[in-house]
Design a protein around this motif. Structure first.
Motif, PDB file in Angstrom:
ATOM      1  N   ARG A 159      45.199  38.715  53.582  1.00 34.69           N
ATOM      2  CA  ARG A 159      44.490  38.622  52.313  1.00 34.69           C
ATOM      3  C   ARG A 159      44.608  37.210  51.758  1.00 34.69           C
ATOM      4  N   SER A 160      43.499  36.675  51.260  1.00 34.02           N
ATOM      5  CA  SER A 160      43.487  35.298  50.777  1.00 34.02           C
ATOM      6  C   SER A 160      43.024  35.172  49.341  1.00 34.02           C
ATOM      7  N   THR A 161      42.711  36.279  48.675  1.00 38.81           N
ATOM      8  CA  THR A 161      42.250  36.170  47.295  1.00 38.81           C
ATOM      9  C   THR A 161      42.664  37.379  46.476  1.00 38.81           C
ATOM     10  N   TRP A 162      43.141  37.096  45.271  1.00 40.52           N
ATOM     11  CA  TRP A 162      43.444  38.121  44.272  1.00 40.52           C
ATOM     12  C   TRP A 162      42.755  37.679  42.975  1.00 40.52           C
ATOM     13  N   GLU A 163      41.457  37.847  42.925  1.00 37.59           N
ATOM     14  CA  GLU A 163      40.700  37.427  41.749  1.00 37.59           C
ATOM     15  C   GLU A 163      40.841  38.476  40.648  1.00 37.59           C
ATOM     16  N   GLN A 164      40.485  38.065  39.414  1.00 38.50           N
ATOM     17  CA  GLN A 164      40.567  38.965  38.282  1.00 38.50           C
ATOM     18  C   GLN A 164      39.621  38.471  37.186  1.00 38.50           C
TER      19      GLN A 164
END
Length: 289
Positions: free
Chosen positions: A245-250
């Motif tokens: 996983r390369s993104t944890w957007e919010q």
């Protein structure tokens, strides 16, 4: 509207059934369907998005990223000018696509950059060396390791990060922000205001299918490189168990709340660009450093 077979395939990835995902995509004529089908024919759990720097470089230099990075660089340069920045820390500088035009508009005497990709960092370092009136240092490591090795008195007028802090898991990001809050006078971050949807739920999968189809349509000659080397790893990494996983957007309000909880004050958010995946925003805040 998103192409339904793609949404079915994304749900299959969430369910850890790659065979069903491939079957759902059979004969799918959409750009995303074809790109995802090809990606799943290889090993979608191997490697990260930065294993192919050429794909990342092609991605950020094409499509809507051209206008996005122009607006981002202008916003950063305005921060330097407005707040008299003499010492700058750039976190996750990549190959300098946002940083270098900002410095050309408004030079900063001391610049420190942190970037874990050696190839991307080398490009930034070479470009910084060609700029006059700037003393630059580079750190080829993660921001966590960089902050962990700092001398107690190391401070900056401004820390900035463009589309990089979303690569940190939420807990790691909070720890990084807590350290930065005591090391900087101000911080400026550009990220994406994604919709507030239940993760991996039907609405979120439909949103991903729709936006990735739009994003792929913005590329022509480099579409395959961008898709296989960057966009498909980012997409699958959010969904498939075991994938990198390369993104944890919010959403933007969640970003603002996270900065405030980490010790920053005067947190403000303003629009930067109406990007194809989600609107980009500039978050600024005051630290105690």
């Amino acid at each position: 509207m998103p192409h339904r077979p793609v949404v079915t395939a994304l749900q299959a990835l969430v369910d850890d059934d790659r065979g069903a995902a491939r079957s759902a995509l059979t004969g799918d004529p959409s750009l995303l369907g074809r790109a995802l089908s090809r990606f799943l024919d290889d090993d979608p759990l191997a490697g990260s998005v930065y294993d192919r720097p050429a794909a990342f470089a092609a991605f950020i230099r094409g499509g809507g990223n051209v206008a996005l990075y122009e607006a981002t660089s202008a916003a950063l340069a305005a921060e330097y000018a407005t707040h008299g920045v003499g010492a700058l820390l750039d976190i996750g500088c990549g190959d300098g696509t946002a940083l270098l035009p900002a410095l050309t508009r408004r030079p900063v005497p001391r610049v420190d950059v942190v970037e874990p990709s050696g190839e991307l960092l080398a490009a930034t370092a070479a470009a910084l060396a060609a700029l006059s009136g700037i003393t630059a240092t580079t750190a080829g490591t993660t921001v966590q390791e960089f902050l962990g090795d700092l001398a107690p008195d190391r401070r900056w007028d401004l820390a900035e990060s463009t589309f990089a802090l979303h690569a940190l898991a939420p807990g790691e990001r909070t720890r990084v922000l807590e350290v930065l809050a005591g090391r900087v006078r101000r911080i400026a971050v550009v990220e994406f205001d994604v919709p507030d949807l239940p993760p991996r739920g039907p609405a979120a999968l439909a949103f991903l299918a729709d936006t990735y189809e739009r994003g792929l349509a913005e590329y022509t000659a480099d579409r395959d490189l961008v898709a296989q080397g960057f966009l498909m790893p980012v997409l699958v990494g959010q969904l498939a168990p075991g994938a990198v996983r390369s993104t944890w957007e919010q959403p933007a309000p969640a970003w603002a709340a996270q900065f405030a909880a980490a010790g920053f004050t005067d947190v403000a958010v303003r629009p930067v660009d109406d990007y194809w995946s989600s609107p980009a925003f500039l978050l600024t805040a005051a630290g105690s450093g």
